[in-house]
Design an enzyme around this catalytic site. Structure first.
Site, PDB file in Angstrom:
ATOM      1  N   GLN B 345       0.838  -1.206   0.000  1.00  0.00           N
ATOM      2  CA  GLN B 345       0.000   0.000   0.000  1.00  0.00           C
ATOM      3  C   GLN B 345       0.874   1.259   0.000  1.00  0.00           C
ATOM      4  O   GLN B 345       0.620   2.210  -0.732  1.00  0.00           O
ATOM      5  CB  GLN B 345      -0.921  -0.022   1.235  1.00  0.00           C
ATOM      6  CG  GLN B 345      -2.059   0.970   1.165  1.00  0.00           C
ATOM      7  CD  GLN B 345      -3.040   0.643   0.037  1.00  0.00           C
ATOM      8  OE1 GLN B 345      -3.132  -0.496  -0.398  1.00  0.00           O
ATOM      9  NE2 GLN B 345      -3.735   1.645  -0.451  1.00  0.00           N
ATOM     10  N   GLU B 372       3.490 -25.874   8.264  1.00  0.00           N
ATOM     11  CA  GLU B 372       3.854 -26.279   9.623  1.00  0.00           C
ATOM     12  C   GLU B 372       2.753 -25.910  10.630  1.00  0.00           C
ATOM     13  O   GLU B 372       3.008 -25.445  11.729  1.00  0.00           O
ATOM     14  CB  GLU B 372       5.231 -25.739  10.013  1.00  0.00           C
ATOM     15  CG  GLU B 372       6.303 -26.323   9.086  1.00  0.00           C
ATOM     16  CD  GLU B 372       7.719 -26.152   9.571  1.00  0.00           C
ATOM     17  OE1 GLU B 372       7.936 -26.177  10.789  1.00  0.00           O
ATOM     18  OE2 GLU B 372       8.595 -25.997   8.702  1.00  0.00           O
TER      19      GLU B 372
END
Lengths: 254, 388
Positions: B345, B372
């Site tokens: 942004q 994970e």
């Protein structure tokens, strides 16, 4: 081969900001590091040691917190360090005497390696001053060093030309940034460095002379960089001409 | 009135040795990892040369004990390494994390002396890269749904099944593989094995075309009547589920460190860009909208880093760290995602192009919320620890 390397702890100049109102550099909180070319000096010393054997001693004049930085040099490959805390007022003259005094105390040395200059003050005086005080030959701005049986052959970088010069031992050599790429220590070398000694020698141990600075620093100011914000946007040829005129006027082009 | 307060010896900073390690790896990452990151990502090329250099510095054997050729360092040193590498290349970061915490660690923890002597020095020297193969097409978060089987015949286990989403799959030489040895025993019927990529019946399947971390090649591993010597069983038969869960607890700290590295990189890029990019006659860093984004990113990153250090610290003390690891991984990965969204942004249109590093960071960050253990699984682990 006994080798001494001079190393200076400096502020990381790339991280210095200038206070916009006072124009003074803001040095609080700026990280410290070993001056770049001093690491080149150590790398060259390690290369010599790898080929010819011997011992490398790091010599630093600096505040007690310089020990942390010196440990990085021990991890790189130096064998031991000597830290000399400076008196409150110290200039090149004082520090050169302290370093030369420490070298005399060490007594036996074949090569002293220094960086060509430190990245903070960049005076380039330290190597030549020490060589003068010790009354030994010096080779400055070395960009290549070859150590042979009884002599050192070095190539000096003099800008537009290189000069090859040789000297017997002992000799002081200042090196340029181009001479090598300083190695990074491995994890194992970092672990091993914790058992290498750093000795602290008070200034009174290395010289009996009363050292009085000859140089007085009046003030340090940052160089303000202001943009002129001139935009050339009409005819391209005309704009280029105007840009060249302007650059010539301010002295960028001659 | 506070004169009699005795300061406790708690210190929220790295010790001298840990700082030296961080500084060394930071310099290495700047000089050797950063210049290659964009190109490797673009080509999906494995960072083989970088790994060779890392091996020379001991970075592939960080936690492996010195008697087996590693540096034998603590988990805090380890996470600083993963963070600094990931700050410049998240792919190289995850390879480092998987190699150390998912391949070397279970051998250190559960391996026999013979297995440790045989495999740990190879991993420490980086002669072979380590991987971890638990996930299957229909067994992701639900490890108990595994279909791969291992049947003992004479002195060999015969393993059959397909594994998927294996980090370093095409390049790994030593792989911790999980398979069912007793299909009637549920999760207690799972066992772990140390596999070499040279075993008969071992095959690398398709390499995935991913959103991010493209340089860490991720593939299927296919086992067809793969012959595994009996002595390569890790722990005992039936230990597999326990080994998988405890290994993943440690792995999560590594992934959390990777996420902090990605987030830090997003902040580094945003600070540099916002000072240099001018709009409406001044650098965009002078606008409060940007300042607040930078402040929020920095605050969350600091918090995430402390959670990672905390989990590592508790692990090093030898205490149970499952909850802390899950908290660190959950918070750090969500921090990474928030940070890269803000970073793009701040960069505006330029941040949406491949010319700028934040575009890669944006793609790399997402996986930290998935592998994970997804964020949902982390919340399950945390709440299970609290609610029983």
């Amino acid at each position: 081969m006994n080798i001494i390397v001079c190393a200076k702890q400096v502020v990381d100049v790339a991280e210095i900001k200038v206070d916009s109102s006072t124009k003074k550099p803001i040095l609080v909180g700026v990280p410290q590091k070993i001056s770049d070319m001093d690491k080149n000096a150590l790398e060259e010393a390690i290369k010599v040691k790898e080929k010819h054997g011997g011992k490398i001693t790091i010599l630093t004049v600096g505040a007690p917190d310089a020990k942390e930085r010196m440990k990085e040099l021990l991890a790189m490959g130096a064998d031991e360090g000597v830290l000399i805390p400076p008196p409150e007022h110290a200039d090149y003259h004082v520090i050169a005497h302290l370093l030369a005094g420490a070298m005399k105390k060490i007594g036996s040395y074949d090569i002293i390696f220094c960086g060509e200059a430190s990245i903070d003050m960049f005076s380039g005086q330290m190597g030549p001053r020490i060589a003068g005080l010790l009354n030994i030959p010096q080779i400055t701005y070395a960009q290549q060093v070859t150590v042979e049986q009884n002599k050192v052959v070095a190539e000096r970088n003099l800008g537009e030309k290189a000069v090859i010069i040789e000297s017997p031992f002992p000799v002081l050599i200042t090196v340029t940034k181009e001479i090598n790429q300083p190695r990074l220590p491995s994890l194992m070398a970092i672990l091993a460095s914790s058992s290498k000694p750093i000795h602290e020698w008070p200034a009174t141990d290395v010289t009996t002379e009363a050292l009085v600075p000859k140089l007085q620093t009046m003030d340090i100011k940052g160089i303000p960089m202001q943009r002129k914000n001139i935009i050339y946007q009409n005819d391209l040829d005309q704009s280029v001409g105007k840009l060249v005129d302007e650059l010539a006027k301010v002295g960028v082009l001659r | 009135m506070f004169d009699d307060l005795i300061p406790t010896p708690m210190k929220l900073e790295l010790n001298e040795q840990q700082k030296m390690i961080r500084n060394m790896v930071r310099e290495f990452a700047e000089k050797e990892v950063a210049p290659l990151a964009a190109e490797l990502d673009k080509k999906g090329e494995y960072p083989t040369k970088t790994l060779e250099k890392m091996a020379k510095l001991g970075l592939l054997g960080i936690i492996i004990p010195q008697q087996y050729g590693g540096a034998g360092l603590d988990t805090i040193s380890y996470v600083t390494v993963v963070e600094e590498i990931s700050r410049k290349c998240a792919s190289t970061g995850v390879i480092t994390s998987v190699h150390n915490s998912l391949a070397a660690w279970p051998i250190m923890k559960y391996g026999s002396e013979e297995q440790k002597k045989k495999y740990l020095p190879i991993l420490a020297k980086g002669e072979k890269i380590g991987a971890f193969a638990g996930t299957e097409p229909n067994a992701g978060s639900d490890l108990g749904a595994m279909k791969t089987t291992a049947v003992l015949k004479g002195h060999h286990y015969i393993i059959n099944g397909d594994k998927t989403f294996i980090t370093s799959g095409p390049k790994a030489g030593i792989i911790i593989v999980f398979a069912v040895t007793d299909k009637n025993a549920g999760t207690k019927g799972l066992s772990a094995f140390i596999i070499e990529n040279t075993f008969k019946g071992y095959k690398v399947g398709s390499i995935f075309d991913k959103l991010g971390i493209n340089a860490s090649q991720t593939s299927e591993l296919l086992f067809e009547n793969m012959e595994v010597p009996q002595e390569n069983l890790l722990g005992k038969e039936g230990d597999g589920f326990k080994i998988a869960l405890s290994t993943l607890d440690g792995g999560r700290i590594g992934i959390a460190a990777q996420a902090v590295g990605i987030a830090q990189a997003a902040l580094d890029e945003s600070i540099a860009y916002s000072k240099q990019r001018e709009q409406f006659g001044k650098p965009i860093a002078k606008f409060q909208a940007i300042q607040w984004m930078i402040a929020d990113m920095a605050t969350r990153i600091e918090a995430a880093r402390f959670l990672v250090y905390n989990a590592a610290y508790i692990k090093d003390k030898g205490e149970r760290f499952s909850k802390e690891a899950a908290m660190a991984k959950l918070f750090a990965s969500e921090t990474a995602m928030e940070a890269v969204i803000k970073a793009v942004q701040i960069h505006g249109g330029y941040g949406y192009t491949k010319e700028y590093t934040v575009e890669r960071l944006f793609r790399d960050a997402k996986i930290t919320e998935i592998y994970e253990g997804t964020s949902e699984v982390q919340r399950m682990v945390i709440s299970a620890n609290l609610l029983g």
